[in-house]
Design an enzyme around this catalytic site. Structure first.
Site, PDB file in Angstrom:
ATOM      1  N   CYS A  12       0.869  -1.185   0.000  1.00 34.07           N
ATOM      2  CA  CYS A  12       0.000   0.000   0.000  1.00 34.07           C
ATOM      3  C   CYS A  12       0.902   1.229   0.000  1.00 34.07           C
ATOM      4  CB  CYS A  12      -0.982  -0.021   1.174  1.00 34.07           C
ATOM      5  SG  CYS A  12      -0.210  -0.029   2.805  1.00 34.07           S
ATOM      6  N   ASN A  15       2.250   1.517   4.357  1.00 35.25           N
ATOM      7  CA  ASN A  15       2.576   0.236   5.011  1.00 35.25           C
ATOM      8  C   ASN A  15       2.274   0.260   6.510  1.00 35.25           C
ATOM      9  OD1 ASN A  15       5.478  -1.922   5.538  1.00 35.25           O
ATOM     10  ND2 ASN A  15       3.400  -2.503   5.053  1.00 35.25           N
ATOM     11  N   CYS A  17      -1.462   0.665   7.368  1.00 33.22           N
ATOM     12  CA  CYS A  17      -2.897   0.359   7.487  1.00 33.22           C
ATOM     13  C   CYS A  17      -3.296  -0.861   6.649  1.00 33.22           C
ATOM     14  CB  CYS A  17      -3.746   1.561   7.080  1.00 33.22           C
ATOM     15  SG  CYS A  17      -3.486   3.027   8.093  1.00 33.22           S
ATOM     16  N   ARG A  18      -3.382  -0.683   5.319  1.00 38.09           N
ATOM     17  CA  ARG A  18      -3.976  -1.739   4.493  1.00 38.09           C
ATOM     18  C   ARG A  18      -3.077  -2.947   4.285  1.00 38.09           C
ATOM     19  NH1 ARG A  18      -5.126   2.186  -0.345  1.00 38.09           N
ATOM     20  NH2 ARG A  18      -3.236   3.049   0.611  1.00 38.09           N
ATOM     21  N   SER A  19      -1.820  -2.733   3.886  1.00 38.49           N
ATOM     22  CA  SER A  19      -0.999  -3.916   3.578  1.00 38.49           C
ATOM     23  C   SER A  19      -0.626  -4.726   4.832  1.00 38.49           C
ATOM     24  CB  SER A  19       0.231  -3.564   2.731  1.00 38.49           C
ATOM     25  OG  SER A  19       1.083  -2.655   3.362  1.00 38.49           O
ATOM     26  N   ASP A 127      -8.154   3.786   1.002  1.00 35.87           N
ATOM     27  CA  ASP A 127      -7.225   4.209   2.046  1.00 35.87           C
ATOM     28  C   ASP A 127      -8.002   4.692   3.273  1.00 35.87           C
ATOM     29  OD1 ASP A 127      -5.329   5.412   3.608  1.00 35.87           O
ATOM     30  OD2 ASP A 127      -4.349   6.473   1.965  1.00 35.87           O
TER      31      ASP A 127
HETATM   32  P1  4NP Z   1      -1.804   2.767   4.102  1.00 33.73           P
HETATM   33  O1  4NP Z   1      -2.444   4.122   4.669  1.00 33.73           O
HETATM   34  O2  4NP Z   1      -1.256   3.116   2.756  1.00 33.73           O
HETATM   35  O3  4NP Z   1      -2.981   1.854   4.023  1.00 33.73           O
HETATM   36  O4  4NP Z   1      -0.770   2.357   5.098  1.00 33.73           O
HETATM   37  C1  4NP Z   1      -1.733   5.319   4.804  1.00 33.73           C
HETATM   38  C2  4NP Z   1      -0.878   5.482   5.866  1.00 33.73           C
HETATM   39  C3  4NP Z   1      -0.216   6.684   6.023  1.00 33.73           C
HETATM   40  C4  4NP Z   1      -0.434   7.699   5.124  1.00 33.73           C
HETATM   41  C5  4NP Z   1      -1.277   7.519   4.050  1.00 33.73           C
HETATM   42  C6  4NP Z   1      -1.932   6.317   3.886  1.00 33.73           C
HETATM   43  N1  4NP Z   1       0.224   8.943   5.303  1.00 33.73           N
HETATM   44  O5  4NP Z   1      -0.046   9.853   4.515  1.00 33.73           O
HETATM   45  O6  4NP Z   1       1.038   9.070   6.237  1.00 33.73           O
END
Ligand code: 4NP
Length: 158
Positions: A12, A15, A17-19, A127
């Site tokens: 993702c 790294n 939340c989703r992955s 997201d």
């Molecule tokens: P992820 O979510 O891609 O599912 O881990 C996010 C985590 C952090 C951020 C964006 C999306 N960020 O902008 O810090």
């Protein structure tokens, strides 16, 4: 080879939340299904490198029985493209970012994770980072469906 252990990388943006959620779900469900598959997760961005997954992701995942033990964020590395058999992006921005840096020879390893959930009307895992708590449950719902689809496909390879 019939007994080669497959390796799957979930990707993702951050790294956190989703992955990591995808890895936690896939790890439990593939083990429960009797499959021995190596899995890891990474972000197209590395600014959360070294951090544990987002507290909201851990709390939503734990409520469904998934463990995030031993997970720390990292960025995608050049060596991942050769090391993993499948590299599964959570959304099309992640997929496009991977396509930009992946060597030609390994481009066929890149897919959207929800390609394994063809009966949903979703192509991307949204997201949840800037949204509310229910976003994490929606992420889990989609990831559980795609994990089952992926496990079905992997079973055909063993
Ligand atoms: P992820 O979510 O891609 O599912 O881990 C996010 C985590 C952090 C951020 C964006 C999306 N960020 O902008 O810090």
């Amino acid at each position: 080879m019939a007994f080669e252990r497959k390796a799957v990388l979930f990707v993702c943006l951050g790294n956190i939340c989703r992955s990591p959620t995808a890895q936690a779900v896939f790890k439990k469900r593939s083990k429960d299904a009797g499959l021995s598959v190596w899995s890891d997760s990474a972000g197209t961005g590395a600014w959360h490198a070294g951090e544990t997954p987002d507290k909201r992701a851990i709390s939503a995942g734990r409520a469904r029985g998934y463990s995030f033990a031993g997970q720390f964020a990292r960025g995608v590395e050049d060596t991942d493209f050769e090391a993993f058999d499948l590299i599964l992006a959570m959304d099309t921005a992640n997929l496009n970012d991977l396509r930009d840096v992946c060597p030609e020879a390994f481009q066929n390893k890149l897919k959207l994770f929800l390609d394994y959930a063809p009966h949903t009307d979703m192509r991307e895992v949204p997201d949840p980072y800037y949204g509310g708590e229910d976003g994490f449950d929606r992420v889990l719902d989609l990831i559980e469906i795609a994990s089952e689809g992926l496990i079905k496909e992997l079973k055909k390879m063993y």
